[in-house]
Design a protein around this motif. Sequence first.
Motif, PDB file in Angstrom:
ATOM      1  N   UNK A  71       4.723  10.785 -16.910  1.00 43.18           N
ATOM      2  CA  UNK A  71       6.143  10.565 -16.626  1.00 43.18           C
ATOM      3  C   UNK A  71       6.380  10.103 -15.198  1.00 43.18           C
ATOM      4  N   UNK A  72       5.373  10.277 -14.337  1.00 45.50           N
ATOM      5  CA  UNK A  72       5.505   9.879 -12.934  1.00 45.50           C
ATOM      6  C   UNK A  72       5.394   8.355 -12.830  1.00 45.50           C
ATOM      7  N   UNK A  73       6.365   7.688 -12.202  1.00 38.30           N
ATOM      8  CA  UNK A  73       6.353   6.216 -12.170  1.00 38.30           C
ATOM      9  C   UNK A  73       5.063   5.625 -11.606  1.00 38.30           C
ATOM     10  N   UNK A  74       4.471   6.269 -10.611  1.00 36.67           N
ATOM     11  CA  UNK A  74       3.250   5.731 -10.010  1.00 36.67           C
ATOM     12  C   UNK A  74       1.992   6.183 -10.740  1.00 36.67           C
ATOM     13  N   UNK A  94      -4.537   2.626 -16.597  1.00 40.65           N
ATOM     14  CA  UNK A  94      -5.756   1.918 -16.231  1.00 40.65           C
ATOM     15  C   UNK A  94      -7.002   2.726 -16.585  1.00 40.65           C
ATOM     16  N   UNK A  95      -6.961   4.022 -16.317  1.00 41.24           N
ATOM     17  CA  UNK A  95      -8.103   4.877 -16.663  1.00 41.24           C
ATOM     18  C   UNK A  95      -8.349   4.871 -18.158  1.00 41.24           C
ATOM     19  N   UNK A  96      -7.292   5.014 -18.941  1.00 39.93           N
ATOM     20  CA  UNK A  96      -7.437   5.073 -20.393  1.00 39.93           C
ATOM     21  C   UNK A  96      -7.886   3.720 -20.965  1.00 39.93           C
ATOM     22  N   UNK A  97      -7.462   2.639 -20.322  1.00 38.77           N
ATOM     23  CA  UNK A  97      -7.826   1.313 -20.824  1.00 38.77           C
ATOM     24  C   UNK A  97      -9.292   1.000 -20.567  1.00 38.77           C
ATOM     25  N   UNK A  98      -9.867   1.565 -19.515  1.00 35.21           N
ATOM     26  CA  UNK A  98     -11.255   1.231 -19.160  1.00 35.21           C
ATOM     27  C   UNK A  98     -11.960   2.475 -18.637  1.00 35.21           C
ATOM     28  N   UNK A  99     -12.211   3.457 -19.497  1.00 40.32           N
ATOM     29  CA  UNK A  99     -12.811   4.712 -19.022  1.00 40.32           C
ATOM     30  C   UNK A  99     -14.254   4.552 -18.552  1.00 40.32           C
ATOM     31  N   UNK A 100     -14.921   3.490 -18.966  1.00 41.57           N
ATOM     32  CA  UNK A 100     -16.307   3.281 -18.567  1.00 41.57           C
ATOM     33  C   UNK A 100     -16.474   2.616 -17.219  1.00 41.57           C
ATOM     34  N   UNK A 101     -15.380   2.216 -16.607  1.00 41.20           N
ATOM     35  CA  UNK A 101     -15.456   1.557 -15.303  1.00 41.20           C
ATOM     36  C   UNK A 101     -15.812   2.571 -14.213  1.00 41.20           C
ATOM     37  N   UNK A 102     -16.541   2.117 -13.220  1.00 36.22           N
ATOM     38  CA  UNK A 102     -16.919   2.974 -12.102  1.00 36.22           C
ATOM     39  C   UNK A 102     -15.749   3.052 -11.123  1.00 36.22           C
ATOM     40  N   UNK A 103     -14.722   3.808 -11.519  1.00 33.60           N
ATOM     41  CA  UNK A 103     -13.509   3.888 -10.719  1.00 33.60           C
ATOM     42  C   UNK A 103     -13.766   4.598  -9.397  1.00 33.60           C
ATOM     43  N   UNK A 104     -13.204   4.055  -8.322  1.00 38.60           N
ATOM     44  CA  UNK A 104     -13.248   4.699  -7.017  1.00 38.60           C
ATOM     45  C   UNK A 104     -11.842   5.188  -6.656  1.00 38.60           C
ATOM     46  N   UNK A 105     -11.801   6.180  -5.820  1.00 36.53           N
ATOM     47  CA  UNK A 105     -10.519   6.774  -5.457  1.00 36.53           C
ATOM     48  C   UNK A 105      -9.595   5.744  -4.820  1.00 36.53           C
ATOM     49  N   UNK A 106     -10.138   4.858  -3.991  1.00 38.65           N
ATOM     50  CA  UNK A 106      -9.282   3.875  -3.323  1.00 38.65           C
ATOM     51  C   UNK A 106      -8.690   2.877  -4.323  1.00 38.65           C
ATOM     52  N   UNK A 107      -9.440   2.550  -5.395  1.00 36.64           N
ATOM     53  CA  UNK A 107      -8.909   1.641  -6.425  1.00 36.64           C
ATOM     54  C   UNK A 107      -7.728   2.289  -7.145  1.00 36.64           C
ATOM     55  N   UNK A 108      -7.872   3.563  -7.494  1.00 37.19           N
ATOM     56  CA  UNK A 108      -6.797   4.272  -8.187  1.00 37.19           C
ATOM     57  C   UNK A 108      -5.585   4.433  -7.275  1.00 37.19           C
ATOM     58  N   UNK A 109      -5.845   4.670  -6.002  1.00 38.25           N
ATOM     59  CA  UNK A 109      -4.742   4.790  -5.043  1.00 38.25           C
ATOM     60  C   UNK A 109      -3.970   3.479  -4.940  1.00 38.25           C
ATOM     61  N   UNK A 110      -4.691   2.360  -4.945  1.00 40.69           N
ATOM     62  CA  UNK A 110      -4.016   1.061  -4.880  1.00 40.69           C
ATOM     63  C   UNK A 110      -3.158   0.832  -6.123  1.00 40.69           C
ATOM     64  N   UNK A 111      -3.657   1.275  -7.284  1.00 41.78           N
ATOM     65  CA  UNK A 111      -2.878   1.122  -8.515  1.00 41.78           C
ATOM     66  C   UNK A 111      -1.558   1.895  -8.436  1.00 41.78           C
ATOM     67  N   UNK A 112      -1.566   2.979  -7.664  1.00 46.86           N
ATOM     68  CA  UNK A 112      -0.352   3.779  -7.482  1.00 46.86           C
ATOM     69  C   UNK A 112       0.451   3.350  -6.261  1.00 46.86           C
TER      70      UNK A 112
END
Length: 309
Positions: free
Chosen positions: A199-202, A209-227
């Motif tokens: 429910x949080x806009x960010x 993004x996580x649910x769409x590509x759970x196999x990606x090697x996500x980094x914290x900075x990438x997720x922060x940029x998405x928000x």
Amino acid sequence: MNDDPITAILRLAEIESVMSGGFTAGGDWAVRFPPPDKLKFFAVARGSCVLRLEGEAEDVPMAEGDVVLLAAPRSFILASNPDLPARDAHEFEWLGPQRLVAINDRTDTLQIGGHVRVHPAYEAMLTAALPAWMRIDAAAPEAATMRWLIDRMVQESRDGLPGAGLAQAQLAHLLFVQILRAQMASGDLLPPGWLRAAADPRLGAVLRQIHADPGRNWRLDELARAAAMSRTVFAAHFRRVAGTAPLAYLTEWRMRLACQALQRGSIPVATLARDLGYASESAFSHAFKRVVGVSPARYAPAEALRLSA
């Protein structure tokens, strides 16, 4: 098109909404219901009543079009006046959605109810994200759609048309989704968890993004940029809203997907490890055992209850 976070999680949980029945009443009446063993919803299709819910200090007036979702196993009374002596619900013969029960010979109030079945492995995950109970007021912006769904459920119950059972189930499913939407839009504070994050806009964009590509090697900075947030602010905000750290959420989501795949027995562990972003089967097995409590080879559906708690 990628699923939004709510769709992805409800599909994973294999929810099934069912209209279980309803009743008519008028004048002086009161009925006591036992604590439900599933998510329970009920709606006032006509008239009004009062809800007295175990553990709540005040009674809850319900007007025509109001809907309540009960996520906690609490007993409750529905009544014209909850101070009246209440009859136990088991005294009546509940005949399912095809026939409404007559509490007395009056029909001023028409109440319908149902429940939401959830795969046992994911039930705790769903209920933990919800308030113990929620009431959607008939004046809420989402109520017009909900009222149409309620009226259609009543009509299907009354008319007994071919396919009524399937139609009622689909309408109940839509009603449950509308209840979640209305709660998310209300601004009322949800418990920390995936629903509050969705429910949080960010953070909703991050979950997508996580649910769409759970196999990606996500980094914290990438997720922060998405928000659109700094790493530090994002990490603190995510933990406060979702109840866990961003990368921990990613791992838990991967393990939920792994549990689902192992329940179905449709994929080798090595392939599952690769699809979920692990460099080796042993790395995946180590992560799986750390989160779920057993190795993938020894996994049984009941073990997912540990993850869901």
